[in-house]
Scaffold this motif. Structure first.
Motif, PDB file in Angstrom:
ATOM      1  N   ASP A 176       0.809  -1.213   0.000  1.00 13.66           N
ATOM      2  CA  ASP A 176       0.000   0.000   0.000  1.00 13.66           C
ATOM      3  C   ASP A 176       0.847   1.270   0.000  1.00 13.66           C
ATOM      4  OD1 ASP A 176       0.991  -0.170   2.519  1.00 13.66           O
ATOM      5  OD2 ASP A 176      -0.933  -0.114   3.564  1.00 13.66           O
ATOM      6  N   ARG A 177       2.194   1.136   0.127  1.00 16.09           N
ATOM      7  CA  ARG A 177       3.058   2.304   0.040  1.00 16.09           C
ATOM      8  C   ARG A 177       3.534   2.551  -1.383  1.00 16.09           C
ATOM      9  NH1 ARG A 177       6.998   2.307   5.386  1.00 16.09           N
ATOM     10  NH2 ARG A 177       5.323   2.435   6.947  1.00 16.09           N
ATOM     11  N   GLY A 178       3.158   1.673  -2.286  1.00 18.66           N
ATOM     12  CA  GLY A 178       3.484   1.886  -3.681  1.00 18.66           C
ATOM     13  C   GLY A 178       4.733   1.184  -4.161  1.00 18.66           C
ATOM     14  N   PHE A 179       5.423   0.431  -3.281  1.00 17.75           N
ATOM     15  CA  PHE A 179       6.609  -0.302  -3.676  1.00 17.75           C
ATOM     16  C   PHE A 179       6.268  -1.773  -3.904  1.00 17.75           C
ATOM     17  CE2 PHE A 179       8.315   3.166  -0.976  1.00 17.75           C
ATOM     18  CZ  PHE A 179       9.052   3.822  -1.944  1.00 17.75           C
ATOM     19  N   PRO A 180       7.024  -2.453  -4.759  1.00 20.92           N
ATOM     20  CA  PRO A 180       6.800  -3.880  -4.941  1.00 20.92           C
ATOM     21  C   PRO A 180       6.936  -4.633  -3.626  1.00 20.92           C
ATOM     22  CG  PRO A 180       8.227  -3.023  -6.658  1.00 20.92           C
ATOM     23  CD  PRO A 180       8.059  -1.923  -5.652  1.00 20.92           C
ATOM     24  N   ARG A 181       6.256  -5.745  -3.505  1.00 27.70           N
ATOM     25  CA  ARG A 181       6.304  -6.538  -2.278  1.00 27.70           C
ATOM     26  C   ARG A 181       7.741  -6.958  -1.969  1.00 27.70           C
ATOM     27  NH1 ARG A 181       1.835 -11.004  -1.646  1.00 27.70           N
ATOM     28  NH2 ARG A 181       0.654  -9.059  -1.527  1.00 27.70           N
ATOM     29  N   GLY A 182       8.128  -6.778  -0.726  1.00 25.44           N
ATOM     30  CA  GLY A 182       9.484  -7.127  -0.317  1.00 25.44           C
ATOM     31  C   GLY A 182      10.463  -5.983  -0.444  1.00 25.44           C
ATOM     32  N   VAL A 183       9.983  -4.798  -0.842  1.00 27.91           N
ATOM     33  CA  VAL A 183      10.847  -3.623  -0.979  1.00 27.91           C
ATOM     34  C   VAL A 183      10.273  -2.491  -0.136  1.00 27.91           C
ATOM     35  CG1 VAL A 183      11.774  -1.892  -2.562  1.00 27.91           C
ATOM     36  CG2 VAL A 183      11.587  -4.270  -3.294  1.00 27.91           C
ATOM     37  N   THR A 184      11.087  -1.918   0.722  1.00 26.86           N
ATOM     38  CA  THR A 184      10.665  -0.806   1.566  1.00 26.86           C
ATOM     39  C   THR A 184      11.710   0.304   1.486  1.00 26.86           C
ATOM     40  OG1 THR A 184      11.708  -1.842   3.489  1.00 26.86           O
ATOM     41  CG2 THR A 184       9.347  -2.226   3.181  1.00 26.86           C
ATOM     42  N   LYS A 185      11.253   1.524   1.748  1.00 27.89           N
ATOM     43  CA  LYS A 185      12.160   2.670   1.685  1.00 27.89           C
ATOM     44  C   LYS A 185      12.645   3.017   3.080  1.00 27.89           C
ATOM     45  CE  LYS A 185      12.643   7.240  -0.379  1.00 27.89           C
ATOM     46  NZ  LYS A 185      11.990   8.322  -1.161  1.00 27.89           N
ATOM     47  N   HIS A 186      13.968   3.215   3.206  1.00 28.33           N
ATOM     48  CA  HIS A 186      14.576   3.622   4.464  1.00 28.33           C
ATOM     49  C   HIS A 186      15.410   4.858   4.195  1.00 28.33           C
ATOM     50  CE1 HIS A 186      13.604   0.102   7.036  1.00 28.33           C
ATOM     51  NE2 HIS A 186      13.443  -0.475   5.851  1.00 28.33           N
ATOM     52  N   GLY A 187      14.881   6.023   4.575  1.00 23.49           N
ATOM     53  CA  GLY A 187      15.576   7.269   4.266  1.00 23.49           C
ATOM     54  C   GLY A 187      15.598   7.479   2.765  1.00 23.49           C
ATOM     55  N   ASN A 188      16.803   7.583   2.208  1.00 28.39           N
ATOM     56  CA  ASN A 188      16.953   7.755   0.762  1.00 28.39           C
ATOM     57  C   ASN A 188      17.369   6.458   0.074  1.00 28.39           C
ATOM     58  OD1 ASN A 188      16.316  10.516   0.832  1.00 28.39           O
ATOM     59  ND2 ASN A 188      18.425  11.043   1.410  1.00 28.39           N
ATOM     60  N   ARG A 189      17.321   5.346   0.799  1.00 27.79           N
ATOM     61  CA  ARG A 189      17.719   4.057   0.227  1.00 27.79           C
ATOM     62  C   ARG A 189      16.562   3.060   0.299  1.00 27.79           C
ATOM     63  NH1 ARG A 189      23.313   1.909   2.073  1.00 27.79           N
ATOM     64  NH2 ARG A 189      23.384   1.284  -0.110  1.00 27.79           N
ATOM     65  N   TYR A 190      16.748   1.901  -0.335  1.00 29.54           N
ATOM     66  CA  TYR A 190      15.672   0.921  -0.441  1.00 29.54           C
ATOM     67  C   TYR A 190      16.153  -0.444   0.044  1.00 29.54           C
ATOM     68  CZ  TYR A 190      13.770   4.589  -3.365  1.00 29.54           C
ATOM     69  OH  TYR A 190      13.313   5.801  -3.819  1.00 29.54           O
ATOM     70  N   GLN A 191      15.366  -1.046   0.913  1.00 29.44           N
ATOM     71  CA  GLN A 191      15.728  -2.336   1.501  1.00 29.44           C
ATOM     72  C   GLN A 191      14.890  -3.447   0.885  1.00 29.44           C
ATOM     73  OE1 GLN A 191      14.666  -3.720   5.685  1.00 29.44           O
ATOM     74  NE2 GLN A 191      16.802  -3.078   5.951  1.00 29.44           N
ATOM     75  N   ALA A 192      15.535  -4.578   0.574  1.00 27.60           N
ATOM     76  CA  ALA A 192      14.845  -5.733   0.007  1.00 27.60           C
ATOM     77  C   ALA A 192      14.835  -6.861   1.022  1.00 27.60           C
ATOM     78  CB  ALA A 192      15.544  -6.192  -1.274  1.00 27.60           C
ATOM     79  N   SER A 193      13.726  -7.611   1.043  1.00 24.42           N
ATOM     80  CA  SER A 193      13.605  -8.743   1.962  1.00 24.42           C
ATOM     81  C   SER A 193      12.679  -9.778   1.355  1.00 24.42           C
ATOM     82  CB  SER A 193      13.055  -8.280   3.322  1.00 24.42           C
ATOM     83  OG  SER A 193      11.747  -7.734   3.156  1.00 24.42           O
ATOM     84  N   ILE A 194      12.706 -10.992   1.922  1.00 24.54           N
ATOM     85  CA  ILE A 194      11.841 -12.069   1.468  1.00 24.54           C
ATOM     86  C   ILE A 194      11.557 -12.997   2.646  1.00 24.54           C
ATOM     87  CG2 ILE A 194      13.732 -13.606   0.765  1.00 24.54           C
ATOM     88  CD1 ILE A 194      11.987 -14.430  -1.630  1.00 24.54           C
TER      89      ILE A 194
END
Length: 215
Positions: free
Chosen positions: A164-182
């Motif tokens: 619901d934040r507009g990023f693909p599943r497993g991707v979140t924004k942290h500051g100015n960078r992007y974190q991936a997880s599974i």
């Protein structure tokens, strides 16, 4: 043959409000015969609606039949993106009730406004809802919807699932960078932090292929 007319170059096939063009008389006649045998000869009755467009459908003409207890007139309609032709109740078409081709719902979709003032848009394909993202304007949301519709109808391609934040599943924004997880075997596995969202998406896709067998 009725409904087939010679033009300067080629032949025009007419069926209700539908006009199609063919290089030979035989091909135009073959198409006309197919439509007549499949749907009957379009009849003019009630209010003439040939050529009117509702959503992704264009009315070609009436079949002359009435459907259901309410005796709803049946019309012949063409699905504009795919050019498929089918019959359906007129009132259901006008009211925007769900009709689909190849799993795609043609029910009108409208962007919903979020508390942050952005416009959220989603699309339904094969009974599954895909969130397309939050957009600055309603027009941008509509463009995203139209692109997802075209991708499905022409390439059988579904949108990337997003949160619901507009990023693909497993991707979140942290500051100015992007974190991936599974999540693997119910355990969350972090894949790293990246400078761009595309790098994070690539890492997520590689992990899906490695751990989940995704493409």
């Amino acid at each position: 043959m009725r409904g087939v007319q010679k033009l300067t170059s080629g032949w025009q096939m007419s069926y209700g409000s539908l006009r199609e063009y063919y290089p030979t008389y035989e091909s135009a006649c073959k198409r006309r015969c197919f439509l007549v045998s499949s749907f009957g000869v379009p009849k003019k009755q009630l209010k003439e609606r040939s050529g009117e467009i509702y959503g992704a459908w264009e009315v070609i003409g009436y079949t002359g039949r009435r459907i259901g207890m309410k005796k709803d007139p049946e019309v012949i309609a063409r699905h504009i993106p795919t050019k498929n032709i089918r019959t359906m109740p007129l009132n259901s078409l006008i009211s925007g009730r769900k009709y689909s081709i190849d799993g795609f719902s043609d029910r009108p979709h409208h962007a919903s406004k979020t508390p942050a003032g952005k416009f959220a848009m989603s699309i339904t394909i094969n009974s599954k809802n895909y969130f397309l993202g939050n957009f600055e304007t309603e027009e941008l949301a509509r463009i995203a919807y139209n692109k997802a519709q075209k991708d499905w109808l022409t390439e059988n391609k579904v949108p990337i699932k997003k949160t619901d934040r507009g990023f693909p599943r497993g991707v979140t924004k942290h500051g100015n960078r992007y974190q991936a997880s599974i999540r693997v075997n119910y355990k969350l596995k972090y894949l790293g932090t990246y400078n761009t969202v595309d790098e994070a998406i690539a890492a997520r896709k590689a992990a899906e292929h490695k751990y989940l067998g995704g493409n």
